[in-house]
Design a protein around this motif. Structure first.
Motif, short mmCIF file in Angstrom:
data_model
loop_
_atom_site.label_atom_id
_atom_site.label_comp_id
_atom_site.label_asym_id
_atom_site.label_seq_id
_atom_site.Cartn_x
_atom_site.Cartn_y
_atom_site.Cartn_z
N ALA A 57 1.54 -1.54 5.67
CA ALA A 57 0.19 -1.96 5.36
C ALA A 57 -0.12 -0.06 5.76
CB ALA A 57 -1.25 -2.64 5.91
N THR A 58 -1.22 0.75 4.91
CA THR A 58 -1.74 1.95 5.74
C THR A 58 -1.97 2.16 6.35
OG1 THR A 58 -2.83 2.47 4.27
CG2 THR A 58 -0.64 2.75 3.38
N SER A 59 -2.70 2.88 7.13
CA SER A 59 -3.42 3.18 8.20
C SER A 59 -4.60 3.13 7.64
CB SER A 59 -3.52 4.21 9.35
OG SER A 59 -2.97 5.52 8.66
N ASN A 60 -4.69 3.62 5.68
CA ASN A 60 -5.90 3.46 5.58
C ASN A 60 -6.70 2.41 4.91
OD1 ASN A 60 -7.81 4.79 3.20
ND2 ASN A 60 -6.57 3.92 2.21
N THR A 61 -5.97 1.38 4.45
CA THR A 61 -6.08 0.21 4.30
C THR A 61 -6.41 -0.44 5.46
OG1 THR A 61 -4.99 0.26 2.26
CG2 THR A 61 -5.23 -1.56 2.82
N VAL A 62 -5.70 -0.26 6.44
CA VAL A 62 -5.89 -1.45 7.39
C VAL A 62 -7.28 -0.59 8.72
CG1 VAL A 62 -5.62 -0.96 10.09
CG2 VAL A 62 -3.37 -1.64 8.69
N SER B 124 0.98 -1.10 0.29
CA SER B 124 0.17 -0.21 -0.20
C SER B 124 1.21 1.16 0.01
CB SER B 124 -0.44 0.17 1.28
OG SER B 124 -0.09 0.37 2.39
N GLY B 125 0.44 2.64 -0.26
CA GLY B 125 0.87 3.63 0.58
C GLY B 125 1.57 3.98 1.14
N ALA B 126 2.45 3.30 1.33
CA ALA B 126 3.14 3.86 2.99
C ALA B 126 4.84 3.81 2.89
CB ALA B 126 2.72 2.89 4.23
N GLY B 127 5.77 5.27 2.52
CA GLY B 127 6.94 4.96 3.32
C GLY B 127 7.74 4.05 4.01
N HIS B 128 6.61 3.69 5.04
CA HIS B 128 7.59 3.62 6.63
C HIS B 128 7.42 1.81 6.49
CE1 HIS B 128 8.53 2.63 10.51
NE2 HIS B 128 7.46 1.72 11.03
N LEU C 108 -0.45 -4.25 -5.94
CA LEU C 108 0.39 -2.42 -6.11
C LEU C 108 -0.97 -1.58 -5.50
CD1 LEU C 108 2.89 -0.92 -5.19
CD2 LEU C 108 2.97 -0.58 -7.67
N SER C 109 -1.21 -0.65 -4.33
CA SER C 109 -2.11 -0.12 -4.89
C SER C 109 -1.49 1.12 -6.08
CB SER C 109 -2.90 0.62 -3.35
OG SER C 109 -1.85 1.73 -2.54
N SER C 110 -2.25 1.85 -6.10
CA SER C 110 -2.31 3.48 -6.37
C SER C 110 -1.37 4.30 -5.91
CB SER C 110 -3.54 4.14 -6.82
OG SER C 110 -3.97 3.26 -7.95
C1 LIG Z 1 5.55 10.05 0.44
C2 LIG Z 1 4.24 8.72 0.95
C3 LIG Z 1 4.36 8.59 2.22
C4 LIG Z 1 3.44 7.97 2.45
N1 LIG Z 1 3.68 7.26 3.94
C5 LIG Z 1 2.44 6.22 4.08
C6 LIG Z 1 2.86 5.51 6.16
O1 LIG Z 1 3.78 5.60 6.19
N2 LIG Z 1 1.55 5.14 6.29
C7 LIG Z 1 0.17 5.88 6.12
O2 LIG Z 1 -0.41 4.98 6.73
N3 LIG Z 1 0.21 6.48 5.15
C8 LIG Z 1 1.45 7.09 4.55
N4 LIG Z 1 0.78 7.86 3.48
C9 LIG Z 1 -0.58 8.13 3.01
C10 LIG Z 1 -1.19 7.16 1.87
O3 LIG Z 1 -0.48 7.07 1.03
C11 LIG Z 1 -2.30 7.54 1.39
O4 LIG Z 1 -3.36 7.63 3.20
C12 LIG Z 1 -3.15 6.66 0.83
O5 LIG Z 1 -4.61 6.96 0.50
C13 LIG Z 1 -2.97 4.93 1.11
O6 LIG Z 1 -3.55 4.66 0.24
P1 LIG Z 1 -3.49 3.01 -0.04
O7 LIG Z 1 -4.23 2.41 1.52
O8 LIG Z 1 -5.32 2.77 -1.01
O9 LIG Z 1 -2.38 2.46 -0.36
C14 LIG Z 1 2.31 8.35 2.73
C15 LIG Z 1 2.66 9.13 1.54
C16 LIG Z 1 3.14 10.00 1.06
C17 LIG Z 1 2.93 10.73 0.16
#
Ligand SMILES: Cc1cc2nc3c(=O)[nH]c(=O)nc-3n(C[C@H](O)[C@H](O)[C@H](O)COP(=O)(O)O)c2cc1C
Length: 174
Positions: free
Chosen positions: A85-90, A8-12, A34-36
């Motif tokens: 896993a982002t907080s969003n996906t969780v 998912s979209g997390a850097g961590h 891979l999520s968008s």
């Molecule tokens: C550079 C960058 C790093 C990010 N890192 C995190 C992260 O570590 N944890 C998190 O919950 N969201 C993080 N986000 C925000 C998520 O990408 C955002 O909430 C996104 O909508 C998640 O979509 P997904 O859960 O479908 O992948 C980050 C965003 C950016 C631009």
């Protein structure tokens, strides 16, 4: 083993997750979902090309019904890992929302008894992480994020703190 791996979209924990997929690929059949946002963040962290080397489903190239999630119903995977896993996906998985690639795959996995492993970015009260330029900073996850993780554990989802732990628990599913 046949492993589906969601990013998912997390850097961590992103770079560490990619490292684990690279290692597992040598011994297991693995497909990455891979999520968008995952695609965007992977580009920012400089690992999108490495992810492009894996058998890959990109949310950005799927329709709104996520037909690729159907492969979970068809018994194509022994395990579904989402790391990071982002907080969003969780939150979506916990609440039964399945309007994104990874939440839809998780929903189908849970409904067909495919074991689900999640490595959340927001897993404890204080999280130290690294930005794309290497700067280290602290995050303080919200109560709601920690509540979601607790609820997923109660449902039988395996929650790990680090992607390296995935390799250690794989033998449970052999
Ligand atoms: C550079 C960058 C790093 C990010 N890192 C995190 C992260 O570590 N944890 C998190 O919950 N969201 C993080 N986000 C925000 C998520 O990408 C955002 O909430 C996104 O909508 C998640 O979509 P997904 O859960 O479908 O992948 C980050 C965003 C950016 C631009």
């Amino acid at each position: 083993m046949k492993i589906a791996w969601g990013i998912s979209g997390a850097g961590h924990l992103l770079v560490e997750s990619v490292e684990v997929v690279e290692r597992l690929k040598k011994k297991h059949e693995i497909k990455v979902f891979l999520s968008s946002a995952g695609e965007e963040v992977a580009r920012i962290y400089g690992v999108l090309e490495r992810i492009g080397d894996f058998p890959l489903v990109r949310e950005s190239r799927q329709g709104h019904a996520f037909p690729s999630c159907g492969s979970f119903n068809l018994g194509k995977y022994d395990l579904f890992v989402i790391s990071p896993a982002t907080s969003n996906t969780v939150a979506k998985i916990r609440l039964g929302i399945s309007d994104s690639l990874l939440s839809c795959c998780a929903s189908q996995a849970l409904k067909t008894k495919v074991p689900l492993v999640v490595v959340p970015t927001d897993s404890k009260p204080v999280v130290e992480t690294k930005g794309p330029n290497g700067d280290v900073f602290k995050l303080y996850p919200r109560k709601v994020d920690l509540d979601h993780i607790r609820a997923l554990k109660e449902e039988g989802v395996i929650v790990l703190e680090h992607p390296y732990e995935v390799e250690k628990i794989l033998k449970r599913f052999l």
